[in-house]
Enzyme design. Structure first.
Site, short mmCIF file in Angstrom:
data_model
loop_
_atom_site.label_atom_id
_atom_site.label_comp_id
_atom_site.label_asym_id
_atom_site.label_seq_id
_atom_site.Cartn_x
_atom_site.Cartn_y
_atom_site.Cartn_z
N LEU A 1 0.84 -1.26 -0.10
CA LEU A 1 -0.23 -0.12 0.05
C LEU A 1 0.70 1.32 -0.20
CD1 LEU A 1 -2.56 -1.11 2.95
CD2 LEU A 1 -2.63 -1.34 0.26
N GLU A 2 0.87 1.98 -1.01
CA GLU A 2 1.32 3.44 -1.15
C GLU A 2 0.28 4.29 -1.12
OE1 GLU A 2 3.33 6.71 -3.61
OE2 GLU A 2 3.78 4.99 -4.41
N LEU A 3 0.14 5.02 -0.08
CA LEU A 3 -1.03 5.73 0.30
C LEU A 3 -0.66 7.60 0.50
CD1 LEU A 3 -2.40 3.74 3.04
CD2 LEU A 3 -2.98 3.51 0.54
#
Length: 461
Positions: free
Chosen positions: A228-230
């Protein structure tokens, strides 16, 4: 059945409309991908690398078509030539890294035993890609996943629907086995249902914090691995010994390139008090030279944001900051294309800001940046860490040791010195806090898309 529609920020026209894949179509794609992956996993790495490089070559030949197509979808000016240069660097580095990253590792020799740890494919990888760098962000996971022996399903953002189709066409023309790569048109609900079904083995998502939470909830209990790159609110710190003109030029670009719609774009700047006044004046002067207009015009250096709602978020952050006492340095009269109710938004530089303001704490993801004066390295680090995010941080200085020392104190995934808004495919791309978890790129990116399998072979007894 609902459609997915891409509305151009350039003129409000409909660029593309596609039907959402049905449950039956998704099930069929999954079954076909599972079979294709089994066969692909037995293909030698050298052949996988050749297919990936052939995919890159197809995209290279299509770039003249891709650039204006991308401008119409999400607003980036054609003068910048799309994403091909960075895309080619990234793909070639990942191909080079794959030999070492996917090679078995062996512990110290022991008589009578052959021992090793192999990296085996995860299986089916679902890539959920965003619109802001639609080719680059997808490649981050798609390319190493294929190199590692996985099958890939790609769900691209509605704003860049045609990018998914470009990927599919390029994969097909490159001669990848049928069904090994499939671009699916899914809405959020369909994607969450797919994840919850336990039908995929790894999910790579780039997007909002809220989107990441929804994916974690959908995956709960499935044991599906996630990358997850948020969100991000990436800071820069300019020390008094920085190369002044270079720092100004690079940070203006880092703040406003792609209309500020960069995962690792600069959203807040802390400047040592000894150079603060001079820096602010130079930064504002250079910012005022941007040309806001249609991204299809060669003279345009700042296009519209990808959607009106994104521009409205930035307008709200800026407006609230002004009410709280911030001071704008850029004259709106300089930008005739800047109009409320449209995606066309001028760049803005704010001073007299502080961390009570949303523009300094929440992800704006647009062409606005706040600049604060600091008395010391320690004060800069404290403010840089005062954030729910941590993707990248940059230090501008002539002192390498100081940059490393300061970087050690910053809660972030990547520390830059005299550079910003860049992804080095040889290094891990990762973040802390609400920026997400997991890593892409580098050897670690391959590890996220594979699982370890140990061999303990007793050859003497």
């Amino acid at each position: 059945m609902n459609d997915i529609v891409c509305i151009s920020p350039v003129d409000g026209s409909e660029v593309a409309r596609r039907r959402i894949a049905s449950d039956g179509e998704i099930a069929q794609a999954l079954a076909a991908a599972r079979q294709a992956q089994r066969e692909w996993s037995r293909v030698p790495l050298a052949e996988r690398k050749a297919k990936v490089l052939a995919f890159l070559e197809v995209l290279r030949t299509q770039n003249d078509e891709i650039v204006p197509e991308l401008a119409m979808q999400m607003g980036r000016p054609v003068r910048y030539g799309g994403e091909l240069r960075s895309l080619e660097e990234r793909v070639r580095v990942l191909v080079e890294l794959s030999d070492e990253a996917l090679a078995p590792t062996t512990p110290a020799e022991r008589p009578g035993l052959r021992r090793m740890i192999k990296r085996v494919p995860a299986g089916i990888v679902l890539v959920i890609a965003p619109w802001n760098y639609p080719y680059l962000t997808a490649v981050n996971a798609v390319v190493p996943a294929l190199l590692a022996g996985n099958a890939v399903l790609l769900k691209h953002a509605a704003q860049t629907l045609l990018v998914g189709e470009r990927f599919q066409s390029a994969m097909d023309l490159a001669g990848l086995p049928k069904h090994l790569f499939t671009a699916l048109n899914l809405d959020h609900g369909a994607a969450e249902k797919l994840i919850a079904s336990r039908s995929v083995d790894h999910v790579n998502f780039t997007g909002s914090v809220a989107g990441g939470r929804a994916i974690e909830q959908a995956a709960a209990g499935t044991f599906t691995t996630l990358g997850l790159e948020l969100g991000g609110k990436d800071p820069a710190y300019v020390r008094s010994d920085a190369d002044f003109d270079f720092a100004v030029e690079q940070l203006v670009d880092g703040a406003f390139y792609n209309s500020g719609q960069c995962c690792c774009g600069i959203e807040r700047i802390y400047v040592h008090e000894q150079v603060y006044d001079r820096f602010v004046d130079a930064f504002a002067d250079l910012t005022s030279r941007y040309q806001l207009g249609s991204p299809l015009a060669q003279e345009t250096t700042l296009g519209p944001m990808a959607a009106v709602r994104f521009a409205d978020t930035v307008r709200a952050h800026t407006r609230e900051a002004l009410v709280q006492g911030a001071r704008p340095l850029i004259d709106a009269k300089r930008f005739s294309a800047n109009k409320a109710g449209t995606a066309y938004l001028m760049p803005q530089v704010l001073v007299d800001v502080d961390h009570t303001m949303r523009v300094m704490m929440e992800e704006s993801f647009g062409p606005v940046v706040g600049i604060m004066k600091v008395p010391s390295d320690e004060a800069a680090v404290e403010l840089m860490n005062d954030s729910p995010y941590g993707l990248t941080a940059s230090v501008w200085t002539a002192d390498v040791d100081a940059a490393e020392r300061i970087g050690d104190g910053i809660a972030t995934g990547t520390v830059f010195m005299n550079r910003c808004d860049y992804v080095d495919p040889s290094l891990a791309w990762t973040g802390v806090k609400d920026t997400g978890r997991g890593a892409s790129m580098s050897r670690l990116g391959f590890e996220a898309l594979t699982r370890p399998k140990s061999f303990h072979l007793r050859i003497e007894h």
